[in-house]
Design a protein around this motif. Structure first.
Motif, PDB file in Angstrom:
ATOM      1  N   LEU A 393       1.769 -11.717  -4.222  1.00  0.00           N
ATOM      2  CA  LEU A 393       0.687 -10.938  -3.625  1.00  0.00           C
ATOM      3  C   LEU A 393       1.107 -10.307  -2.306  1.00  0.00           C
ATOM      4  CD1 LEU A 393      -2.263 -10.037  -3.670  1.00  0.00           C
ATOM      5  CD2 LEU A 393      -2.880 -12.183  -2.554  1.00  0.00           C
ATOM      6  N   LEU A 394       1.808 -11.082  -1.485  1.00  0.00           N
ATOM      7  CA  LEU A 394       2.273 -10.535  -0.206  1.00  0.00           C
ATOM      8  C   LEU A 394       3.254  -9.380  -0.426  1.00  0.00           C
ATOM      9  CD1 LEU A 394       2.839 -13.810   1.882  1.00  0.00           C
ATOM     10  CD2 LEU A 394       0.960 -12.169   2.097  1.00  0.00           C
ATOM     11  N   ALA A 395       4.052  -9.480  -1.516  1.00  0.00           N
ATOM     12  CA  ALA A 395       5.019  -8.416  -1.791  1.00  0.00           C
ATOM     13  C   ALA A 395       4.340  -7.106  -2.163  1.00  0.00           C
ATOM     14  CB  ALA A 395       5.961  -8.859  -2.908  1.00  0.00           C
ATOM     15  N   THR A 396       3.107  -7.171  -2.661  1.00  0.00           N
ATOM     16  CA  THR A 396       2.411  -5.940  -3.071  1.00  0.00           C
ATOM     17  C   THR A 396       1.658  -5.268  -1.929  1.00  0.00           C
ATOM     18  OG1 THR A 396       0.407  -7.164  -3.687  1.00  0.00           O
ATOM     19  CG2 THR A 396       2.107  -6.901  -5.384  1.00  0.00           C
ATOM     20  N   LEU A 397       1.488  -5.955  -0.817  1.00  0.00           N
ATOM     21  CA  LEU A 397       0.623  -5.424   0.250  1.00  0.00           C
ATOM     22  C   LEU A 397       1.182  -4.144   0.862  1.00  0.00           C
ATOM     23  CD1 LEU A 397      -0.541  -8.695   2.082  1.00  0.00           C
ATOM     24  CD2 LEU A 397      -1.819  -7.255   0.474  1.00  0.00           C
ATOM     25  N   TYR A 398       2.468  -4.174   1.271  1.00  0.00           N
ATOM     26  CA  TYR A 398       3.013  -3.000   1.957  1.00  0.00           C
ATOM     27  C   TYR A 398       3.062  -1.766   1.062  1.00  0.00           C
ATOM     28  CZ  TYR A 398       6.229   0.134   4.325  1.00  0.00           C
ATOM     29  OH  TYR A 398       6.799   1.252   4.902  1.00  0.00           O
ATOM     30  N   PRO A 399       3.612  -1.857  -0.175  1.00  0.00           N
ATOM     31  CA  PRO A 399       3.607  -0.639  -1.020  1.00  0.00           C
ATOM     32  C   PRO A 399       2.195  -0.145  -1.323  1.00  0.00           C
ATOM     33  CG  PRO A 399       5.128  -2.285  -1.895  1.00  0.00           C
ATOM     34  CD  PRO A 399       4.330  -2.961  -0.833  1.00  0.00           C
ATOM     35  N   SER A 400       1.252  -1.073  -1.518  1.00  0.00           N
ATOM     36  CA  SER A 400      -0.126  -0.652  -1.793  1.00  0.00           C
ATOM     37  C   SER A 400      -0.738   0.028  -0.588  1.00  0.00           C
ATOM     38  CB  SER A 400      -0.969  -1.868  -2.192  1.00  0.00           C
ATOM     39  OG  SER A 400      -0.417  -2.518  -3.321  1.00  0.00           O
ATOM     40  N   TRP A 401      -0.425  -0.493   0.591  1.00  0.00           N
ATOM     41  CA  TRP A 401      -0.931   0.133   1.826  1.00  0.00           C
ATOM     42  C   TRP A 401      -0.339   1.527   1.997  1.00  0.00           C
ATOM     43  CZ3 TRP A 401       1.696   1.441   6.426  1.00  0.00           C
ATOM     44  CH2 TRP A 401       0.867   1.793   7.497  1.00  0.00           C
ATOM     45  N   ARG A 402       0.965   1.669   1.704  1.00  0.00           N
ATOM     46  CA  ARG A 402       1.590   2.990   1.803  1.00  0.00           C
ATOM     47  C   ARG A 402       0.982   3.956   0.803  1.00  0.00           C
ATOM     48  NH1 ARG A 402       3.775   4.860   5.938  1.00  0.00           N
ATOM     49  NH2 ARG A 402       4.904   6.345   4.597  1.00  0.00           N
ATOM     50  N   ALA A 403       0.656   3.480  -0.399  1.00  0.00           N
ATOM     51  CA  ALA A 403       0.022   4.352  -1.397  1.00  0.00           C
ATOM     52  C   ALA A 403      -1.346   4.811  -0.913  1.00  0.00           C
ATOM     53  CB  ALA A 403      -0.112   3.605  -2.725  1.00  0.00           C
ATOM     54  N   ALA A 404      -2.102   3.898  -0.286  1.00  0.00           N
ATOM     55  CA  ALA A 404      -3.430   4.254   0.216  1.00  0.00           C
ATOM     56  C   ALA A 404      -3.351   5.247   1.368  1.00  0.00           C
ATOM     57  CB  ALA A 404      -4.180   2.988   0.650  1.00  0.00           C
ATOM     58  N   ARG A 405      -2.239   5.241   2.126  1.00  0.00           N
ATOM     59  CA  ARG A 405      -2.088   6.137   3.268  1.00  0.00           C
ATOM     60  C   ARG A 405      -1.498   7.501   2.868  1.00  0.00           C
ATOM     61  NH1 ARG A 405      -4.475   5.156   7.919  1.00  0.00           N
ATOM     62  NH2 ARG A 405      -2.727   6.137   9.028  1.00  0.00           N
ATOM     63  N   THR A 406      -1.263   7.713   1.591  1.00  0.00           N
ATOM     64  CA  THR A 406      -0.676   8.985   1.143  1.00  0.00           C
ATOM     65  C   THR A 406      -1.631  10.152   1.446  1.00  0.00           C
ATOM     66  OG1 THR A 406       0.531   7.881  -0.634  1.00  0.00           O
ATOM     67  CG2 THR A 406       0.208  10.265  -0.859  1.00  0.00           C
ATOM     68  N   ASP A 407      -1.075  11.179   2.045  1.00  0.00           N
ATOM     69  CA  ASP A 407      -1.867  12.372   2.386  1.00  0.00           C
ATOM     70  C   ASP A 407      -1.875  13.299   1.165  1.00  0.00           C
ATOM     71  OD1 ASP A 407      -3.118  14.565   3.420  1.00  0.00           O
ATOM     72  OD2 ASP A 407      -1.804  14.785   5.157  1.00  0.00           O
ATOM     73  N   PRO A 408      -3.061  13.601   0.583  1.00  0.00           N
ATOM     74  CA  PRO A 408      -3.108  14.453  -0.619  1.00  0.00           C
ATOM     75  C   PRO A 408      -2.505  15.826  -0.415  1.00  0.00           C
ATOM     76  CG  PRO A 408      -5.217  13.362  -0.256  1.00  0.00           C
ATOM     77  CD  PRO A 408      -4.388  13.122   0.954  1.00  0.00           C
ATOM     78  N   ILE A 409      -2.725  16.403   0.756  1.00  0.00           N
ATOM     79  CA  ILE A 409      -2.230  17.769   1.025  1.00  0.00           C
ATOM     80  C   ILE A 409      -0.698  17.784   1.019  1.00  0.00           C
ATOM     81  CG2 ILE A 409      -2.174  19.638   2.719  1.00  0.00           C
ATOM     82  CD1 ILE A 409      -4.980  18.776   3.596  1.00  0.00           C
ATOM     83  N   GLU A 410      -0.102  16.822   1.757  1.00  0.00           N
ATOM     84  CA  GLU A 410       1.368  16.755   1.811  1.00  0.00           C
ATOM     85  C   GLU A 410       1.963  16.441   0.443  1.00  0.00           C
ATOM     86  OE1 GLU A 410       3.427  17.419   4.247  1.00  0.00           O
ATOM     87  OE2 GLU A 410       1.787  17.992   5.548  1.00  0.00           O
ATOM     88  N   ALA A 411       1.287  15.581  -0.325  1.00  0.00           N
ATOM     89  CA  ALA A 411       1.813  15.208  -1.646  1.00  0.00           C
ATOM     90  C   ALA A 411       1.774  16.390  -2.608  1.00  0.00           C
ATOM     91  CB  ALA A 411       1.009  14.028  -2.220  1.00  0.00           C
ATOM     92  N   LEU A 412       0.706  17.218  -2.547  1.00  0.00           N
ATOM     93  CA  LEU A 412       0.572  18.346  -3.481  1.00  0.00           C
ATOM     94  C   LEU A 412       1.367  19.561  -3.008  1.00  0.00           C
ATOM     95  CD1 LEU A 412      -3.223  18.093  -4.344  1.00  0.00           C
ATOM     96  CD2 LEU A 412      -1.273  17.472  -5.797  1.00  0.00           C
ATOM     97  N   ARG A 413       1.737  19.607  -1.735  1.00  0.00           N
ATOM     98  CA  ARG A 413       2.439  20.768  -1.208  1.00  0.00           C
ATOM     99  C   ARG A 413       3.809  20.918  -1.872  1.00  0.00           C
ATOM    100  NH1 ARG A 413       3.038  20.946   5.109  1.00  0.00           N
ATOM    101  NH2 ARG A 413       0.779  21.314   4.862  1.00  0.00           N
ATOM    102  N   HIS A 414       4.439  19.780  -2.223  1.00  0.00           N
ATOM    103  CA  HIS A 414       5.805  19.853  -2.784  1.00  0.00           C
ATOM    104  C   HIS A 414       5.782  19.881  -4.310  1.00  0.00           C
ATOM    105  CE1 HIS A 414       7.347  19.091   1.222  1.00  0.00           C
ATOM    106  NE2 HIS A 414       6.493  18.071   1.319  1.00  0.00           N
ATOM    107  N   GLU A 415       4.611  19.937  -4.926  1.00  0.00           N
ATOM    108  CA  GLU A 415       4.528  19.985  -6.391  1.00  0.00           C
ATOM    109  C   GLU A 415       4.576  21.443  -6.872  1.00  0.00           C
ATOM    110  OE1 GLU A 415       4.582  17.503  -8.519  1.00  0.00           O
ATOM    111  OE2 GLU A 415       4.811  16.073  -6.869  1.00  0.00           O
TER     112      GLU A 415
END
Length: 415
Positions: A393-415
């Motif tokens: 469970l502790l191993a999933t916290l950081y990647p899950s937190w990073r996924a939640a902090r993803t900026d939609p605009i920045e993510a779609l800009r490079h698509e």
């Protein structure tokens, strides 16, 4: 806590699609790593528990829970002491022994050993030996010309019931030419297999009266061996016996005092093994982190779309928490099942290995044991399971937190 939408998305992410198999393979390796770590830890801890329990039962069964001996002298008033000891609450058996070091020889065979004299009645109650006679009988253990020897000694010396064995004691009579050792031949009246190679190869049992005569201690014994109802709670019985005897010439020592260094070393080894093997689960947890980070990178566009459709950061975080937790839970459950099943069939597996290789992997002359013992302590199994789940469970916290902090605009800009 987890909604239907989050469970559906997490399940879809866990199913690898074309072009996304690499991250799923890493997640599979993480699951296998956690399963192997949990199974290994359960098996090793069970074997260590069984090893410790087996050693304690053998040591206590052959040497008693506590011993009373004279401080630098023999116990002369042992009959009265036996009556007093048997009246102490918690004492189940007390027997007097005459003990001495002897040289044992039979033809070309010779070795040093320990002579122990005890009465026939005490030998019958001494179940660790009397229940394991493989030749002869306890009924033949009487008179001044009979001894009982261990199976290992009998095999090495080529002895059987009825053969003669010669004992030499350094406690002899003083002569003008010096002290002459006592030498006498005895008939082998019984052969026992106590299950402890050291005991079976070096101990000779003799009727108490004959041993007192041979060791030149008439009317006296070397020690009194006591067995209690609960070896784990022997300290109160030790104090009660010391108070009842109230003799400064006598010393009472329980098994914890006489074997504390040995059993302490086993306990330290058990704790160190637990710590070292826990690192396997920790390494697998790091694999969970790397697989989730790769999944988050691959799903960056999906995360952006979900956010624009109204999914909250908490929802995104819970989706990836479920993905990582699935790997941890499935790996832990699989490892627990493998570990428990392996332990329950440990002796059968050992026999298969012995038949296939033709070699006994646990030679009693080397490993002190004739089989590989195990003892599943369910509280320890629960500790291993909880530790694996928490680390996953502790191993999933950081990647899950990073996924939640993803900026939609920045993510779609490079698509």
């Amino acid at each position: 806590m987890f909604g239907r939408f989050e469970r559906m998305v997490a399940a879809r992410y866990l199913r690898a699609r074309k072009g996304e198999r690499f991250a799923s393979i890493i997640a599979l390796f993480s699951l296998v790593g956690i399963a192997l770590g949990v199974a290994t830890l359960i098996i090793v801890m069970a074997v260590m528990n069984g090893f410790k329990a087996d050693l304690m039962s053998r040591i206590l069964g052959l040497n008693g829970d506590l011993t009373i001996f004279g401080s630098g002298s023999l116990i002369t008033n042992y009959q009265d002491d036996l009556v007093a000891i048997r009246q102490v609450k918690g004492v189940t058996r007390a027997m007097a022994m005459a003990e001495g070091t002897v040289l044992i020889s039979a033809g070309p065979y010779s070795t040093g050993g320990l002579l122990r004299g005890l009465s026939t009645e005490d030998l019958k109650r001494f179940s660790a030996v009397s229940d394991h006679f493989i030749a002869g009988s306890v009924a033949a253990f009487e008179g001044d010309d009979t001894v009982a020897i261990g199976s290992t000694m009998a095999a090495r010396a080529g002895l059987s019931v009825g053969d003669r064995i010669t004992l030499m004691s350094p406690n002899g009579r003083a002569t003008p030419f010096g002290t002459m050792p006592r030498i006498r031949a005895y008939r082998v009246g019984g052969i026992f297999d106590a299950g402890v190679n050291d005991y079976d190869s070096s101990v000779v049992l003799m009727p108490l009266g004959a041993a007192q005569k041979f060791l030149m201690m008439p009317g006296a014994v070397s020690l009194i061996q006591v067995t209690t109802t609960d070896p784990m709670s022997v300290r109160p019985v030790t104090r009660a016996i010391a108070e009842r005897l109230d003799d400064p010439r006598l010393r009472v020592m329980d098994w914890a005092q006489s074997n504390n260094a040995f059993l302490g070393a086993v306990t330290v080894e058990q704790n160190v093994l637990f710590l070292i093997l826990s690192l396997i689960i920790l390494v697998a947890a790091f694999n969970v982190i790397s697989s989730l980070i790769m999944m988050v990178k691959d799903k960056a566009a999906d995360i952006a779309v979900l956010r624009t459709l109204g999914a909250s950061r908490g929802s995104i975080m819970r989706i990836f928490l479920m993905c990582g937790s699935f790997v941890g839970v499935v790996g832990t459950v699989t490892g627990t099942v493998i570990g428990v099943v392996f332990c329950l069939n440990l002796e059968r597996i050992r026999q298969i290995i012995q038949r296939v290789t033709g070699v006994n992997p646990f030679d009693p002359t080397v490993y002190y044991l004739e089989r590989l013992p195990y003892r599943l302590v369910w509280s320890q199994v629960l500790e291993v399971v909880l530790m694996a789940l928490v680390l996953s469970l502790l191993a999933t916290l950081y990647p899950s937190w990073r996924a939640a902090r993803t900026d939609p605009i920045e993510a779609l800009r490079h698509e």
